[in-house]
Motif scaffolding. Structure first.
Motif, PDB file in Angstrom:
ATOM      1  N   ARG A 227      81.299  -8.802  29.739  1.00  0.00           N
ATOM      2  CA  ARG A 227      80.511  -8.643  30.975  1.00  0.00           C
ATOM      3  C   ARG A 227      80.814  -9.768  31.966  1.00  0.00           C
ATOM      4  NH1 ARG A 227      77.607  -4.173  30.731  1.00  0.00           N
ATOM      5  NH2 ARG A 227      76.515  -3.562  28.833  1.00  0.00           N
TER       6      ARG A 227
ATOM      7  N   ASN B 184      84.613  -8.354  39.669  1.00  0.00           N
ATOM      8  CA  ASN B 184      83.850  -7.805  40.785  1.00  0.00           C
ATOM      9  C   ASN B 184      83.744  -8.802  41.934  1.00  0.00           C
ATOM     10  OD1 ASN B 184      83.516  -5.452  39.338  1.00  0.00           O
ATOM     11  ND2 ASN B 184      81.414  -5.903  38.725  1.00  0.00           N
TER      12      ASN B 184
ATOM     13  N   THR C 213      75.460  -1.632  24.018  1.00  0.00           N
ATOM     14  CA  THR C 213      75.482  -1.042  25.358  1.00  0.00           C
ATOM     15  C   THR C 213      74.747   0.290  25.300  1.00  0.00           C
ATOM     16  OG1 THR C 213      77.500   0.283  25.111  1.00  0.00           O
ATOM     17  CG2 THR C 213      77.782  -2.037  25.727  1.00  0.00           C
TER      18      THR C 213
ATOM     19  N   GLU D  65      76.936   4.411  28.525  1.00  0.00           N
ATOM     20  CA  GLU D  65      76.935   5.315  29.673  1.00  0.00           C
ATOM     21  C   GLU D  65      78.288   5.329  30.371  1.00  0.00           C
ATOM     22  OE1 GLU D  65      73.727   4.612  32.376  1.00  0.00           O
ATOM     23  OE2 GLU D  65      72.301   4.325  30.749  1.00  0.00           O
ATOM     24  N   VAL D  66      78.635   6.506  30.891  1.00  0.00           N
ATOM     25  CA  VAL D  66      79.826   6.629  31.714  1.00  0.00           C
ATOM     26  C   VAL D  66      79.591   5.774  32.954  1.00  0.00           C
ATOM     27  CG1 VAL D  66      81.222   8.219  33.086  1.00  0.00           C
ATOM     28  CG2 VAL D  66      80.336   8.940  30.859  1.00  0.00           C
ATOM     29  N   GLY D  67      80.592   5.004  33.317  1.00  0.00           N
ATOM     30  CA  GLY D  67      80.468   4.114  34.466  1.00  0.00           C
ATOM     31  C   GLY D  67      80.139   2.683  34.091  1.00  0.00           C
ATOM     32  N   ASP D  68      79.709   2.461  32.840  1.00  0.00           N
ATOM     33  CA  ASP D  68      79.481   1.102  32.355  1.00  0.00           C
ATOM     34  C   ASP D  68      80.830   0.596  31.874  1.00  0.00           C
ATOM     35  OD1 ASP D  68      78.948  -1.235  30.942  1.00  0.00           O
ATOM     36  OD2 ASP D  68      77.218  -0.420  29.875  1.00  0.00           O
ATOM     37  N   LEU D  69      81.456  -0.267  32.680  1.00  0.00           N
ATOM     38  CA  LEU D  69      82.815  -0.707  32.389  1.00  0.00           C
ATOM     39  C   LEU D  69      82.920  -1.403  31.040  1.00  0.00           C
ATOM     40  CD1 LEU D  69      85.700  -0.759  33.358  1.00  0.00           C
ATOM     41  CD2 LEU D  69      85.175  -2.792  34.693  1.00  0.00           C
TER      42      LEU D  69
ATOM     43  N   GLU E  10      82.810   1.346  28.362  1.00  0.00           N
ATOM     44  CA  GLU E  10      84.046   2.122  28.381  1.00  0.00           C
ATOM     45  C   GLU E  10      85.226   1.325  27.823  1.00  0.00           C
ATOM     46  OE1 GLU E  10      84.559   3.659  32.343  1.00  0.00           O
ATOM     47  OE2 GLU E  10      82.811   4.953  32.174  1.00  0.00           O
ATOM     48  N   THR E  11      85.270   0.028  28.118  1.00  0.00           N
ATOM     49  CA  THR E  11      86.343  -0.825  27.599  1.00  0.00           C
ATOM     50  C   THR E  11      86.257  -0.922  26.087  1.00  0.00           C
ATOM     51  OG1 THR E  11      86.390  -2.087  29.660  1.00  0.00           O
ATOM     52  CG2 THR E  11      87.366  -3.130  27.711  1.00  0.00           C
TER      53      THR E  11
END
Length: 110
Positions: free
Chosen positions: A15, A22, A87, A90-94, A97-98
Motif C-alpha cells: 500500500r 499515486n 484486503t 475488490e476489483v479496483g483495489d490495486l 489485485e497485485t
C-alpha cells in the motif's frame, strides 16, 4: 503472532508503494498542467520539456514496477495469501489485485 506481523508488513509495504506511485502520478499531472498553462500566462514555469517529463514519468513507472515485483517475489506463499485475505478483494483495489495476480502466477488458492 510473528507471522501476522510479516503479513501485515507485506500489505502495508504494498500500500505504501501504491501511495508513492499515486503521489508521483499526481505531481506529474500538476507539472503537465503547469506546462500547458505557462505559455498562456507568459511565465517561465519549468525548464523541462514534455519529452523530459515523459521520460521522468516512465522512470517512475519502472521504479514502481521493479519495487512491486521485488516485494511480491520476496513474499512467501503464506504471506501472499494472508495479505490478500486482509484486503476486501475488490476489483479496483490495486493492492488486492497485485496480490491476487501473484497468487495466480504461483498457482495458489485464494
Amino acid at each position: 503472532m510473528e507471522n501476522d506481523a510479516s503479513e501485515f508488513d507485506l500489505l502495508g509495504q504494498l500500500r505504501a508503494l501504491i501511495e508513492q506511485r499515486n503521489e508521483a502520478a499526481e505531481a506529474f499531472d500538476v507539472f503537465k498542467q503547469d506546462a500547458v498553462m505557462a505559455p498562456a500566462a507568459g511565465s517561465d514555469i519549468g525548464e523541462a520539456s514534455s519529452d523530459e517529463a515523459a521520460s521522468m514519468a516512465a522512470e517512475e513507472v519502472d521504479t514502481f514496477t521493479s519495487q512491486t515485483e521485488g516485494l511480491m517475489e520476496s513474499a512467501t506463499d503464506d504471506e501472499l495469501v494472508a495479505a490478500y485475505r486482509q484486503t476486501e478483494g475488490e476489483v479496483g483495489d490495486l493492492a488486492a489485485e497485485t496480490l491476487l495476480d501473484e497468487m495466480r502466477r504461483r498457482n495458489l488458492d485464494e
